[in-house]
Design a protein around this motif. Sequence first.
Motif: not given
Length: 203
Positions: A35-48, A96-110
């Motif tokens: 769901d789009e809301t889940i993806a947005k939440k992951f990015i918002r929670n890992n913004a820094g 593309v961004l990769l998040f683990d099971q807890s929604g923590v960012i693991k990698s992000a690249f173009d």
Amino acid sequence: MQIKIIIFTLVSILNCLNVLAIENPPIKAKVNPIDETIAKKFIRNNAGHINLKNLKSSVNIEPEQSFKINIRSKDIYIVSAHRRTPSDDNLFTCSVLLFDQSGVIKSAFDTMGNDDEKRPWYCDYVEAMSFKDYYLDGSLKIIGLYRGTAPSSEHFILPVIMKLNFNKPSLEIDEELTSKLEDADVTTIQGVRSYLKKHEKKD
């Protein structure tokens, strides 16, 4: 003579087992859109912790190309994003961004875009992504098709191959396979598979 026959038989059995293991991974990944809301939440929670400029959860998600991948009862999330490049607000980059099971960012690249030295063409959007192929070590081979635009305004489809390691987890572009596909005239997932298979035979 009997020892040689036994050794030959054992080697043949091992080779057959290896082939079966390669062609039929013991545990296949289950992939579903998120769901789009889940993806947005992951990015918002890992913004820094995300090293991609001009990325905003409110506008950059490509929901139809963002997925939950379940393997061995664990979930991994891949989010496709489309954002304006830091160098020129009129140009776009696909990421593309990769998040683990807890929604923590693991990698992000173009994967493609004006700020990507290896694939600098303007990126319009992700055409398709496939999660049905595997590497010999069991990692998932992700085939992505990106629609790009050259400075001449010519539109084209560029395949990008990514390797997802479930254990870490980690995600990276397979530069070797992706570079082989840059001159290939392929516009479909099946076309990429056929091209790579044909190329592997020649190698």
